[in-house]
Structures are given as structure tokens and as C-alpha cells.
Design an enzyme around this catalytic site. Structure first.
Site, PDB file in Angstrom:
ATOM      1  N   VAL A 116      10.397 -50.062  -5.545  1.00 23.43           N
ATOM      2  CA  VAL A 116       9.559 -51.242  -5.305  1.00 23.43           C
ATOM      3  C   VAL A 116       8.116 -50.822  -5.579  1.00 23.43           C
ATOM      4  O   VAL A 116       7.658 -49.782  -5.093  1.00 23.43           O
ATOM      5  CB  VAL A 116       9.709 -51.763  -3.858  1.00 23.43           C
ATOM      6  CG1 VAL A 116       8.776 -52.936  -3.611  1.00 23.43           C
ATOM      7  CG2 VAL A 116      11.154 -52.151  -3.563  1.00 23.43           C
ATOM      8  N   TYR A 169      16.267 -44.520   4.235  1.00 21.44           N
ATOM      9  CA  TYR A 169      17.726 -44.392   4.190  1.00 21.44           C
ATOM     10  C   TYR A 169      18.321 -44.025   5.547  1.00 21.44           C
ATOM     11  O   TYR A 169      19.335 -44.580   5.954  1.00 21.44           O
ATOM     12  CB  TYR A 169      18.138 -43.369   3.134  1.00 21.44           C
ATOM     13  CG  TYR A 169      17.837 -43.824   1.730  1.00 21.44           C
ATOM     14  CD1 TYR A 169      18.339 -45.026   1.243  1.00 21.44           C
ATOM     15  CD2 TYR A 169      17.044 -43.059   0.883  1.00 21.44           C
ATOM     16  CE1 TYR A 169      18.066 -45.456  -0.043  1.00 21.44           C
ATOM     17  CE2 TYR A 169      16.765 -43.480  -0.402  1.00 21.44           C
ATOM     18  CZ  TYR A 169      17.286 -44.674  -0.859  1.00 21.44           C
ATOM     19  OH  TYR A 169      17.008 -45.090  -2.135  1.00 21.44           O
ATOM     20  N   TYR A 179       5.096 -42.355 -10.064  1.00 16.53           N
ATOM     21  CA  TYR A 179       5.181 -42.084  -8.627  1.00 16.53           C
ATOM     22  C   TYR A 179       5.868 -40.744  -8.359  1.00 16.53           C
ATOM     23  O   TYR A 179       5.442 -39.979  -7.494  1.00 16.53           O
ATOM     24  CB  TYR A 179       5.939 -43.224  -7.936  1.00 16.53           C
ATOM     25  CG  TYR A 179       6.215 -42.990  -6.476  1.00 16.53           C
ATOM     26  CD1 TYR A 179       5.206 -43.105  -5.531  1.00 16.53           C
ATOM     27  CD2 TYR A 179       7.487 -42.660  -6.032  1.00 16.53           C
ATOM     28  CE1 TYR A 179       5.452 -42.900  -4.178  1.00 16.53           C
ATOM     29  CE2 TYR A 179       7.749 -42.445  -4.683  1.00 16.53           C
ATOM     30  CZ  TYR A 179       6.730 -42.567  -3.765  1.00 16.53           C
ATOM     31  OH  TYR A 179       6.985 -42.351  -2.432  1.00 16.53           O
ATOM     32  N   GLY A 203      10.281 -55.873   2.893  1.00 15.37           N
ATOM     33  CA  GLY A 203      11.725 -56.070   3.019  1.00 15.37           C
ATOM     34  C   GLY A 203      12.478 -56.054   1.704  1.00 15.37           C
ATOM     35  O   GLY A 203      13.703 -56.217   1.693  1.00 15.37           O
ATOM     36  N   ILE A 204      11.786 -55.840   0.595  1.00 19.51           N
ATOM     37  CA  ILE A 204      12.441 -55.871  -0.715  1.00 19.51           C
ATOM     38  C   ILE A 204      13.383 -54.681  -0.871  1.00 19.51           C
ATOM     39  O   ILE A 204      14.511 -54.833  -1.347  1.00 19.51           O
ATOM     40  CB  ILE A 204      11.403 -55.927  -1.848  1.00 19.51           C
ATOM     41  CG1 ILE A 204      10.579 -57.211  -1.724  1.00 19.51           C
ATOM     42  CG2 ILE A 204      12.067 -55.813  -3.215  1.00 19.51           C
ATOM     43  CD1 ILE A 204       9.330 -57.257  -2.573  1.00 19.51           C
ATOM     44  N   ASN A 230       9.838 -36.832  -0.544  1.00 19.73           N
ATOM     45  CA  ASN A 230       9.678 -38.280  -0.416  1.00 19.73           C
ATOM     46  C   ASN A 230      10.110 -38.756   0.981  1.00 19.73           C
ATOM     47  O   ASN A 230      11.124 -39.431   1.147  1.00 19.73           O
ATOM     48  CB  ASN A 230      10.479 -38.985  -1.513  1.00 19.73           C
ATOM     49  CG  ASN A 230      10.126 -40.435  -1.648  1.00 19.73           C
ATOM     50  OD1 ASN A 230       9.514 -41.027  -0.758  1.00 19.73           O
ATOM     51  ND2 ASN A 230      10.533 -41.030  -2.748  1.00 19.73           N
TER      52      ASN A 230
END
Length: 153
Positions: free
Chosen positions: A89, A133, A27, A97-98, A126
Site C-alpha cells: 500500500v 501479520y 521502499y 485498512g487497505i 520491516n
């Protein structure tokens, strides 16, 4: 609602952890850990004095993400700092929601261990992570990240 859990990385689930690290490397367009690095990751996680802590998130027993962190020290606060190294994730499990559960987990660990703050870095491109955040109250700092590695070290 599916069953989401956060479990400390163990020797038994370590291969799942490494697989997710490789997915994050892809990623971020970075080189994943080679075989020697994987051995060091394992040694450093399970030694008598671990160099970092790692946790996996499972959704219905499927590993879908991980976090790693370690502690530094703020001489100005005279308190430890939880440094969040990775929060990841898998693509197919985002927006469930993880990531928020991971972030709250880290906040709670920082509070429980008497930290004065949490720090981390985000790649400048990103934007989804930056938004994630900042929506949780984080503020961008006016610091440049520098690095020396390899033969320059």
C-alpha cells in the site's frame, strides 16, 4: 468513508500496477523491474495459464496498492498453498485498512480454492509488516530462505 475497491489487474490498469511495483522496490531498497521484466510481467499475468494473479486497490479511483500471489502445493497437507508474493500500500494511504482488506481478500481466495495454508516472507527489518501479520494471527516459521539466481541458477 471513501470508496475502496479491489480489482484484478487488467491490460488497461497494468501501468498502474507497474508503477506501484516500482514504489515497492524503492521502499524495499531493491532494483525495480527493467523494461524486459515488465514485458514478462505482462505476458505472465495475461497468458492462457497465468503464472500469478494480481489485484489493485483503488481509493476513489486512485490506485493505492496491490497484491500478487500464486499457488504452490503442500505434500504434507495434500492441498494447495496460496503464496502471497507482494502486498503493498502506498505510503500516503497506509493506516486506512487497505492492507487488512488485501490480507482478508487473500485469505478468502485461499479458502475458496481449497488451500491448506498461506505462506509469505517478510524482510527482517520491516517491523511494521511483521506487526501487521502477527496481529492477524500469523506465526513466524523456523525456516531459512535460500535463493539461487542469475548465473548461479
Amino acid at each position: 468513508m471513501s470508496d475502496i475497491s479491489i480489482i484484478k489487474v487488467s491490460p488497461e490498469n497494468f501501468p498502474d500496477f507497474v508503477s506501484l511495483i516500482r514504489e515497492l522496490a524503492d521502499y524495499e531498497k531493491l532494483t525495480p523491474p527493467d523494461a524486459d521484466a515488465v514485458l514478462r510481467l505482462k505476458e505472465d499475468a495475461f497468458s492462457e495459464n497465468p503464472k500469478y494473479e494480481a489485484y489493485l486497490s483503488f481509493l476513489d479511483e486512485i490506485p493505492v496498492g496491490y497484491i500478487t500471489f500464486y499457488f504452490t502445493y503442500s505434500t504434507f497437507l495434500a492441498k494447495p498453498t496460496l503464496y502471497l508474493e507482494d502486498i503493498f500500500v502506498s505510503k500516503d494511504y497506509r493506516k486506512m485498512g487497505i492492507g487488512g482488506m488485501f490480507f482478508d481478500f487473500c485469505r478468502n481466495v485461499a479458502k475458496e480454492r481449497g488451500c491448506g495454508r498461506m505462506d509469505w516472507t517478510v524482510l527482517t527489518w520491516n517491523q511494521p509488516s511483521i506487526d501487521f501479520y502477527e496481529n492477524r494471527g500469523a506465526e513466524r516459521q523456523d525456516w531459512y530462505l535460500y535463493r539461487i539466481e542469475g548465473d548461479s541458477l
